[in-house]
Scaffold this active site. Structure first.
Site, PDB file in Angstrom:
ATOM      1  N   ASP A   7      -3.649 -18.161   3.173  1.00  0.00           N
ATOM      2  CA  ASP A   7      -2.066 -17.053   1.866  1.00  0.00           C
ATOM      3  C   ASP A   7      -0.986 -16.635   2.563  1.00  0.00           C
ATOM      4  O   ASP A   7      -0.328 -15.927   1.587  1.00  0.00           O
ATOM      5  CB  ASP A   7      -2.740 -16.248   1.497  1.00  0.00           C
ATOM      6  CG  ASP A   7      -2.217 -15.919   0.096  1.00  0.00           C
ATOM      7  OD1 ASP A   7      -2.047 -16.942  -0.768  1.00  0.00           O
ATOM      8  OD2 ASP A   7      -2.454 -14.673  -0.625  1.00  0.00           O
ATOM      9  N   GLY A  32       0.769  -0.980   0.244  1.00  0.00           N
ATOM     10  CA  GLY A  32       0.331  -0.129   0.622  1.00  0.00           C
ATOM     11  C   GLY A  32       0.712   1.388   0.014  1.00  0.00           C
ATOM     12  O   GLY A  32       2.014   0.874   0.386  1.00  0.00           O
ATOM     13  N   LYS A  84      -3.147   0.561   3.756  1.00  0.00           N
ATOM     14  CA  LYS A  84      -3.874  -1.252   2.528  1.00  0.00           C
ATOM     15  C   LYS A  84      -5.146  -0.061   2.249  1.00  0.00           C
ATOM     16  O   LYS A  84      -5.794   0.223   2.719  1.00  0.00           O
ATOM     17  CB  LYS A  84      -4.348  -2.007   2.826  1.00  0.00           C
ATOM     18  CG  LYS A  84      -4.473  -3.403   1.848  1.00  0.00           C
ATOM     19  CD  LYS A  84      -4.788  -4.433   2.410  1.00  0.00           C
ATOM     20  CE  LYS A  84      -2.719  -4.827   2.864  1.00  0.00           C
ATOM     21  NZ  LYS A  84      -3.123  -6.417   3.292  1.00  0.00           N
TER      22      LYS A  84
END
Length: 457
Positions: free
Chosen positions: A266, A154, A168
């Site tokens: 993730d 970001g 972000k």
């Protein structure tokens, strides 16, 4: 009616109206017929063969005549009238519903612009993270300057009190963005660990979904281990080993030591951020899942994650647990030692991915060939070889064969003997086609960060 103009007509005074009708129907050019003498009913025949011009309705002393039309036209007209009677109210109702829906959407957007907050709850009630107003965040980041965006993280910024932050900014039109936003806040809000990126606050004004994090000046791990030779060389083995240990400690906290059991789902190089001292911090909890007391695994029909890091049982069956994160950690540990990506790994001798290549080197007792070039001269080659072995233990095909993160940390911090790893999952790789092999490193990095893999149900 006043009969039409007779300029294009013919007559026969010797036949009656019935015979006149037959005569008209036999002639394809005949358009109408009637009596020639209105005073003597049924007398004479008048035929028209062109357009019926100058017809007028007369209340008194008018004449009757018969117009030829296409077969079924009378029934068709009746059907059209019925259709109109039915459709007009339906269209009216649908129009009203459409107008109401448009008004409702506009009102929701107005409420969002006026600062309506997305309500996020965790297991002990309403979240109490600091709320930032949109102007404060915009001013801190120079209006979200694109020139200063940190890849995968970001826009950096500085608050009025001098605190450095990273912002972000989620998509404002994606339903998936809303869900990920809520998920990230609820998962990480009260997780406090030195190896997790700390969430400082959030904002939902102006229809935005903004998360404010502590600032990580050294970008993400993939920038170094998959970068050019200078970037790789700046990350010597002690730093890499410290990063591996930091990731393991962060995962152990998520799996066993935090107030909630969290499965990240993730874990990858671009989601590992580095602070001023190159300490690793796990970030991006948009796809994370929380487990309740006693829960150890779950199933999902919607598999999300990144190619190359997902465990077989998760990618194929939708089953995930702490062992899914262990698999991702194993891939990441081998990538850190080798400086190579698991996905799109290319070798002239075979079509295996990096995990498959590491498995082959292990069976051929050639693990030292895997070590990244800038750290090959290090005196800690035994430690590097040991980390690769730990990585292979973590990527074994079956979840029950993989160690948990407490065992992984013990292996990393001691000289305990390691068991022999079994065959890994997902160690084969299709041959890279021309399109894939032509990707630049930047393309691959971007691809792994932004693309989601959906496994079949």
């Amino acid at each position: 009616m006043k009969l039409p103009d007779t300029g294009r007509s013919s007559y026969n005074l010797s036949i009656n109206l019935k015979e006149c009708k037959i005569k008209c129907l036999k002639n394809c050019s005949c358009t109408a017929f009637g009596n020639t003498n209105s005073t003597e009913e049924g007398s004479g025949c008048l035929l028209w063969f062109s357009g019926l011009i100058d017809i007028k309705e007369q209340v008194e002393s008018g004449d009757g005549f018969y117009v030829r039309v296409a077969s079924g036209a009378s029934n068709s007209s009746k059907a059209k009238r019925i259709a109109l009677i039915v459709l007009v109210p339906i269209v009216s109702i649908l129009t009203c519903l459409l107008v109401f829906y448009h008004w409702h959407v506009c009102m929701l957007r107005k409420q969002n612009r006026e600062g309506e907050m997305i309500e996020i709850e965790i297991d002990d009630g309403r979240e109490d993270l600091p709320l930032f107003d949109f102007k404060t965040v915009a001013d801190a980041t120079n209006n979200f300057s694109t020139s200063s965006i940190v890849e995968s993280y970001g826009s950096p910024g500085i608050l009025e009190d001098g605190q450095e932050i990273a912002v972000k900014r989620r998509s404002t039109c994606s339903a998936q963005g809303t869900q990920e936003f809520k998920n990230e806040v609820s998962c990480i809000a009260k997780l406090q660990h030195r190896n997790l990126v700390r969430l400082l606050g959030w904002s939902t004004e102006e229809g935005e979904r903004i998360l404010i994090y502590e600032y990580m000046p050294n970008k993400s791990l993939d920038y170094f281990i998959f970068g050019d030779i200078e970037q790789k060389a700046s990350l010597d083995w002690p730093k890499r080993y410290n990063i591996i240990n930091g990731i393991a400690k962060g995962l152990l906290y998520l799996h066993e030591d935090s107030r909630l059991r969290v499965i990240h789902r993730d874990l990858k190089a671009s989601n590992i951020l580095l602070d001023y001292n190159m300490n690793a911090k796990i970030s991006d909890f948009g796809t994370a899942r929380r487990f309740g007391d006693g829960q150890t695994e779950a199933n999902t029909a919607r598999v999300v994650g990144t190619y190359g890091y997902m465990s077989p049982e998760y990618a194929i069956e939708g089953e995930f647990s702490v062992k899914s994160d262990v698999y991702s950690f194993g891939v990441l540990a081998i990538e850190i030692v080798t400086g190579k990506r698991n996905r799109f790994f290319n070798h002239p001798g075979h079509n295996l991915n990096l995990i498959g290549h590491a498995w082959t080197c292990y069976n051929e007792d050639k693990l030292l060939e895997l070590i990244d070039t800038p750290i090959q001269e290090s005196s800690e080659q035994y430690e590097m070889r040991r980390v690769i072995l730990i990585g292979l233990l973590c990527v074994q095909q079956y979840p029950e064969d993989r160690p948990d993160m407490s065992s992984v940390l013990m292996m990393l911090s001691s000289q305990v003997s390691l068991p022999r790893p079994k065959q890994p999952g997902f160690f084969t790789e299709r041959r890279l086609n021309e399109a894939n092999s032509s990707h630049s490193k930047d393309d691959l990095s971007s691809y792994s960060q932004t693309n989601t893999f959906f496994a079949p149900r």
